[in-house]
Design an enzyme around this catalytic site. Structure first.
Site, PDB file in Angstrom:
ATOM      1  N   SER A  57       0.699  -1.092   0.026  1.00 21.73           N
ATOM      2  CA  SER A  57       0.068  -0.040   0.149  1.00 21.73           C
ATOM      3  C   SER A  57       0.958   1.260  -0.105  1.00 21.73           C
ATOM      4  CB  SER A  57      -0.912  -0.057   1.025  1.00 21.73           C
ATOM      5  OG  SER A  57      -1.985   1.007   0.974  1.00 21.73           O
ATOM      6  N   HIS A 172      -7.278  -5.812  -1.907  1.00 24.94           N
ATOM      7  CA  HIS A 172      -6.221  -4.871  -1.315  1.00 24.94           C
ATOM      8  C   HIS A 172      -5.940  -5.525   0.097  1.00 24.94           C
ATOM      9  CE1 HIS A 172      -3.886  -0.980  -1.237  1.00 24.94           C
ATOM     10  NE2 HIS A 172      -4.089  -0.815   0.109  1.00 24.94           N
TER      11      HIS A 172
END
Length: 197
Positions: A57, A172
């Protein structure tokens, strides 16, 4: 392992937390490299020819940034990282407000376009020499898989050492809540990449 708390992180107050706003890859990058230097100073047994970096991320963005800004690492693994803030703006589920919050208001008239591009690892791809493994989930809406596709294509086109591992049926949160077999495959891939280099 060296862990650090660069500008933009919590725990040191509001000004520190806002320290990388409109400056991604600036002082936060300097903080991380400073932490590395400090760690090497504390332990002179660390082999500086075998330094490795990985992140996901924001850490994936920083991995992409580092591959285009330093040759100090033997290999890097980028996990679900931003490479192009401009395309992120229109494709991420948070792009339109997150980008404005983090990088400064983007307007259709092109305001901030140059600064957004300058803070994109893709803008500096010609400086990439370190072997990079890109890992991304196909169903990632937060940082869409296109971020790694763009970066991979640019690196491959110029002959930089890069590989790309895509994970199906994952978003994610693969590293935390993904399918167990894919979480194991992800960990094995990181270890294998670092061992190769």
């Amino acid at each position: 392992m060296i862990f650090s708390n660069p500008r933009g992180s919590a725990t040191y107050g509001r000004d520190f937390l806002a320290g990388n706003l409109a400056d991604y890859g600036g002082e936060d990058y300097q903080d991380l490299m400073g932490a590395l230097d400090y760690g090497l100073k504390l332990d002179d047994t660390i082999d500086t020819k075998h330094l490795y970096m990985t992140g996901g991320s924001y850490g994936g963005f920083m991995a992409n940034w580092m591959v285009t800004h330093t040759d100090r690492f033997a290999a890097i693994v980028s996990q679900r990282g931003i490479s192009d803030w401009l395309s992120f703006y229109g494709t991420s589920d948070i792009g339109f407000f997150f980008g404005n919050l983090e990088l400064g208001q983007y307007q259709l008239d092109g305001s901030h376009r140059d600064s957004w591009w300058h803070q994109s690892p893709l803008a500096h791809v010609q400086n990439a020499h370190t072997p990079l493994l890109l890992m991304h989930s196909e169903d990632d809406l937060r940082v869409p898989v296109g971020q790694s596709e763009e970066f991979y294509t640019a690196l491959k086109a110029q002959g930089s050492p890069v590989e790309f591992l895509r994970f199906p049926d994952s978003n994610h949160d693969l590293s935390r809540t993904g399918l167990p077999n894919l979480r194991l495959e992800r960990l094995d891939a990181v270890i294998d990449w670092l061992k190769q280099h």
